[in-house]
Write a protein that holds these residues in place. Structure first.
Motif, PDB file in Angstrom:
ATOM      1  N   MET A   1       0.847  -1.195   0.000  1.00  0.00           N
ATOM      2  CA  MET A   1       0.000   0.000   0.000  1.00  0.00           C
ATOM      3  C   MET A   1       0.888   1.254   0.000  1.00  0.00           C
ATOM      4  N   THR A   2       0.567   2.209  -0.870  1.00  0.00           N
ATOM      5  CA  THR A   2       1.368   3.424  -0.961  1.00  0.00           C
ATOM      6  C   THR A   2       1.163   4.294   0.275  1.00  0.00           C
ATOM      7  N   ALA A   3       2.150   5.174   0.505  1.00  0.00           N
ATOM      8  CA  ALA A   3       2.050   6.077   1.649  1.00  0.00           C
ATOM      9  C   ALA A   3       0.818   6.967   1.532  1.00  0.00           C
ATOM     10  N   ARG A   4       0.490   7.384   0.306  1.00  0.00           N
ATOM     11  CA  ARG A   4      -0.683   8.248   0.118  1.00  0.00           C
ATOM     12  C   ARG A   4      -1.961   7.517   0.490  1.00  0.00           C
ATOM     13  N   ARG A   5      -2.049   6.247   0.110  1.00  0.00           N
ATOM     14  CA  ARG A   5      -3.254   5.479   0.431  1.00  0.00           C
ATOM     15  C   ARG A   5      -3.353   5.215   1.930  1.00  0.00           C
ATOM     16  N   VAL A   6      -2.208   5.018   2.576  1.00  0.00           N
ATOM     17  CA  VAL A   6      -2.216   4.823   4.032  1.00  0.00           C
ATOM     18  C   VAL A   6      -2.774   6.061   4.726  1.00  0.00           C
ATOM     19  N   ALA A   7      -2.361   7.229   4.253  1.00  0.00           N
ATOM     20  CA  ALA A   7      -2.876   8.470   4.838  1.00  0.00           C
ATOM     21  C   ALA A   7      -4.380   8.574   4.665  1.00  0.00           C
ATOM     22  N   LEU A   8      -4.884   8.199   3.493  1.00  0.00           N
ATOM     23  CA  LEU A   8      -6.325   8.248   3.247  1.00  0.00           C
ATOM     24  C   LEU A   8      -7.062   7.276   4.160  1.00  0.00           C
ATOM     25  N   VAL A   9      -6.529   6.068   4.307  1.00  0.00           N
ATOM     26  CA  VAL A   9      -7.162   5.083   5.187  1.00  0.00           C
ATOM     27  C   VAL A   9      -7.184   5.589   6.628  1.00  0.00           C
ATOM     28  N   ALA A  10      -6.073   6.178   7.071  1.00  0.00           N
ATOM     29  CA  ALA A  10      -6.015   6.714   8.430  1.00  0.00           C
ATOM     30  C   ALA A  10      -7.055   7.814   8.619  1.00  0.00           C
ATOM     31  N   ALA A  11      -7.204   8.677   7.615  1.00  0.00           N
ATOM     32  CA  ALA A  11      -8.192   9.753   7.706  1.00  0.00           C
ATOM     33  C   ALA A  11      -9.603   9.180   7.811  1.00  0.00           C
ATOM     34  N   VAL A  12      -9.888   8.154   7.031  1.00  0.00           N
ATOM     35  CA  VAL A  12     -11.216   7.536   7.068  1.00  0.00           C
ATOM     36  C   VAL A  12     -11.469   6.855   8.410  1.00  0.00           C
ATOM     37  N   VAL A  13     -10.476   6.110   8.914  1.00  0.00           N
ATOM     38  CA  VAL A  13     -10.641   5.406  10.193  1.00  0.00           C
ATOM     39  C   VAL A  13     -10.856   6.396  11.332  1.00  0.00           C
ATOM     40  N   LEU A  14     -10.045   7.448  11.373  1.00  0.00           N
ATOM     41  CA  LEU A  14     -10.212   8.453  12.424  1.00  0.00           C
ATOM     42  C   LEU A  14     -11.532   9.199  12.263  1.00  0.00           C
ATOM     43  N   GLY A  15     -11.945   9.434  11.022  1.00  0.00           N
ATOM     44  CA  GLY A  15     -13.241  10.070  10.787  1.00  0.00           C
ATOM     45  C   GLY A  15     -14.381   9.208  11.288  1.00  0.00           C
ATOM     46  N   ILE A  16     -14.277   7.894  11.074  1.00  0.00           N
ATOM     47  CA  ILE A  16     -15.308   6.973  11.573  1.00  0.00           C
ATOM     48  C   ILE A  16     -15.318   6.972  13.102  1.00  0.00           C
ATOM     49  N   ALA A  17     -14.123   6.985  13.706  1.00  0.00           N
ATOM     50  CA  ALA A  17     -14.047   7.026  15.172  1.00  0.00           C
ATOM     51  C   ALA A  17     -14.688   8.297  15.699  1.00  0.00           C
ATOM     52  N   LEU A  18     -14.448   9.407  15.018  1.00  0.00           N
ATOM     53  CA  LEU A  18     -15.071  10.667  15.421  1.00  0.00           C
ATOM     54  C   LEU A  18     -16.585  10.588  15.309  1.00  0.00           C
ATOM     55  N   ALA A  19     -17.065  10.001  14.216  1.00  0.00           N
ATOM     56  CA  ALA A  19     -18.514   9.861  14.031  1.00  0.00           C
ATOM     57  C   ALA A  19     -19.133   9.003  15.135  1.00  0.00           C
ATOM     58  N   VAL A  20     -18.419   7.968  15.554  1.00  0.00           N
ATOM     59  CA  VAL A  20     -18.930   7.092  16.619  1.00  0.00           C
ATOM     60  C   VAL A  20     -19.004   7.867  17.938  1.00  0.00           C
ATOM     61  N   VAL A  21     -17.945   8.626  18.249  1.00  0.00           N
ATOM     62  CA  VAL A  21     -17.957   9.421  19.484  1.00  0.00           C
ATOM     63  C   VAL A  21     -19.102  10.427  19.458  1.00  0.00           C
ATOM     64  N   ILE A  22     -19.293  11.086  18.307  1.00  0.00           N
ATOM     65  CA  ILE A  22     -20.399  12.046  18.187  1.00  0.00           C
ATOM     66  C   ILE A  22     -21.728  11.352  18.401  1.00  0.00           C
ATOM     67  N   ALA A  23     -21.906  10.193  17.758  1.00  0.00           N
ATOM     68  CA  ALA A  23     -23.180   9.476  17.859  1.00  0.00           C
ATOM     69  C   ALA A  23     -23.464   9.019  19.286  1.00  0.00           C
ATOM     70  N   VAL A  24     -22.432   8.570  19.997  1.00  0.00           N
ATOM     71  CA  VAL A  24     -22.615   8.009  21.333  1.00  0.00           C
ATOM     72  C   VAL A  24     -22.711   9.104  22.397  1.00  0.00           C
ATOM     73  N   ARG A  25     -21.917  10.157  22.255  1.00  0.00           N
ATOM     74  CA  ARG A  25     -21.817  11.150  23.320  1.00  0.00           C
ATOM     75  C   ARG A  25     -22.755  12.349  23.161  1.00  0.00           C
ATOM     76  N   THR A  26     -23.375  12.506  22.012  1.00  0.00           N
ATOM     77  CA  THR A  26     -24.286  13.636  21.831  1.00  0.00           C
ATOM     78  C   THR A  26     -25.646  13.306  22.429  1.00  0.00           C
ATOM     79  N   PRO A  27     -26.188  14.169  23.276  1.00  0.00           N
ATOM     80  CA  PRO A  27     -27.505  13.924  23.880  1.00  0.00           C
ATOM     81  C   PRO A  27     -28.629  14.280  22.896  1.00  0.00           C
ATOM     82  N   TRP A  28     -28.940  13.365  22.009  1.00  0.00           N
ATOM     83  CA  TRP A  28     -29.899  13.656  20.947  1.00  0.00           C
ATOM     84  C   TRP A  28     -31.290  13.967  21.483  1.00  0.00           C
TER      85      TRP A  28
END
Length: 421
Positions: A1-28
């Motif tokens: 896997m190229t370094a550029r693709r690794v960066a994209l995967v990391a961005a997506v994984v961290l973005g998903i983690a952020l979405a999970v924290v938002i979904a769980v911790r936001t008092p909807w």
């Protein structure tokens, strides 16, 4: 896997983690629906016709300038970041000191920050004129200019140092710089949450302990009952700048304190002040600052990983006149991408913030058991701060960090209809 693709995967994984924290911790759903349905929202928030008209006129005078300023700043950032003009400014700024890459980063950021601020300064001045016209601002023009340039200096210094580290990492580790920079950005978010009240707040206001008396004793007792004792109750000299009303709790542990605007002390009765402070203590009780810090850290990490992916594009780099992420001429492009990221994330941040603020309102009502004081306080805040009680839906969706005054009063009425423990 190229370094550029690794960066994209990391961005997506961290973005998903952020979405999970938002979904769980936001008092909807911060408050259950009472029997018979929610209270209808009164778009006037119970304010007189004159007060509503004045708030709407103030908003109508200010919103266009705010929107134009936002778009103009974005356009200038795009012009400098997506053409070679920004790269030329970076090199010219450092030329008197030999043109080394360190000076290009440090002085280039300062030059770009000052240029961007100068472009929007007339609109900011117009906004200050409007605030003076409606009695919301009490600043002299000298103090206004001082505040503008202190803010620019702080932002430019922090940005310059951060980007200096980023460029240094890109020069030392061309393939993995984004990973190290992302970890550093996340750490800065965490550190900033702790240091902001100690280092930055005193640059704009002076703070004095609230004089001993019943109100001070009641606020300290309220914090104890909340399970979040504070070290002090301070009064900010906000009236040097504004007639607006506000209070907040800042700091952690030994630095946690309640801060009241002096305007609040002058114009609100004690029961309303206690309601405001109870709202702010609600943020402490539910760890909103810590949750926000976690979200900010994940967002910073995801954002820097996305930068690692974008700055691996030869076409984008050529457009900006840079050779690589380690080339100081990349600074204007970096600033543009950061601006776009901030703009795109704004409605998401504000959506989360509105729900968090609604939960703090419920907490204030649970803590004080005084919906009448809460309602009166919200009306006084809306009237004094010239808040539009029922702004356009699109504006509220994008820019609204708090529920509207009308929504908050309807929620307080719902609370009164429920049998809350």
């Amino acid at each position: 896997m190229t370094a550029r693709r690794v960066a994209l995967v990391a961005a997506v994984v961290l973005g998903i983690a952020l979405a999970v924290v938002i979904a769980v911790r936001t008092p909807w759903v911060p408050l259950p629906e009472p029997a018979g349905g929610h209270t209808a929202v009164d778009p006037t928030a119970g304010l007189s016709a004159d007060r509503v008209a004045r708030a709407e006129a103030f908003a109508a005078a200010l919103r266009p300038a705010s929107l134009v300023s936002l778009l103009l700043g974005l356009a200038v950032s795009a012009l400098l970041g997506l053409t070679r003009a920004g790269a030329r400014i970076v090199r010219a700024a450092a030329a008197p000191l030999g043109g080394g890459w360190v000076w290009q980063v440090l002085l280039g950021v300062v030059a770009l920050a000052v240029l961007g601020r100068l472009v929007t300064l007339p609109l900011s001045a117009y906004g200050e004129v409007v605030r003076h016209r409606y009695g919301l601002s009490t600043r002299s023009w000298g103090l206004w200019l001082r505040d503008v340039w202190v803010s620019v200096a702080i932002d430019a210094a922090l940005t310059a140092l951060s980007l200096l580290v980023l460029v240094w990492l890109a020069r030392r580790a061309p393939r993995t710089w984004w990973a190290w920079a992302g970890a550093g950005a996340a750490a800065l978010v965490v550190a900033g949450s702790f240091l902001w009240p100690v280092l930055v707040e005193p640059a704009f206001n002076r703070f004095e302990p609230l004089a001993a008396g019943q109100l001070r004793a009641d606020l300290l007792q309220l914090a104890e009952e909340n399970g979040t004792p504070v070290q002090d109750v301070l009064v900010s000299d906000a009236s040097r700048r504004t007639t607006a009303l506000n209070a907040y709790v800042s700091g952690f542990g030994s630095t946690r304190r309640v801060v009241l605007y002096d305007t609040v002390l002058d114009r609100l009765p004690d029961d309303q002040i206690e309601s405001i402070v109870a709202h702010e203590l609600g943020h402490v009780a539910t760890d909103d600052v810590l949750t926000g810090t976690l979200m900010g850290a994940l967002g910073a990490g995801a954002g820097v990983a996305a930068l690692g992916w974008l700055l691996s594009s030869p076409r984008l780099l050529r457009r900006a006149g840079a050779d690589s992420a380690g080339d100081p001429r990349v600074i204007p492009l970096l600033l543009f991408l950061m601006t776009v990221g901030t703009l795109v994330s704004t409605p998401v941040q504000n959506a989360v913030s509105r729900h968090v603020e609604a939960r703090a309102d419920v907490h204030a009502l649970d803590l004080t058991r005084d919906p009448d004081a809460f309602a009166a306080m919200q009306q006084d805040l809306a009237g004094s701060n010239l808040s539009d009680p029922d702004p356009p839906a699109a504006w509220q969706w994008f820019f609204g960090s708090h529920p509207t005054a009308a929504q908050r009063l309807a929620m307080a009425a719902d609370w009164a209809r429920l049998d809350r423990p």
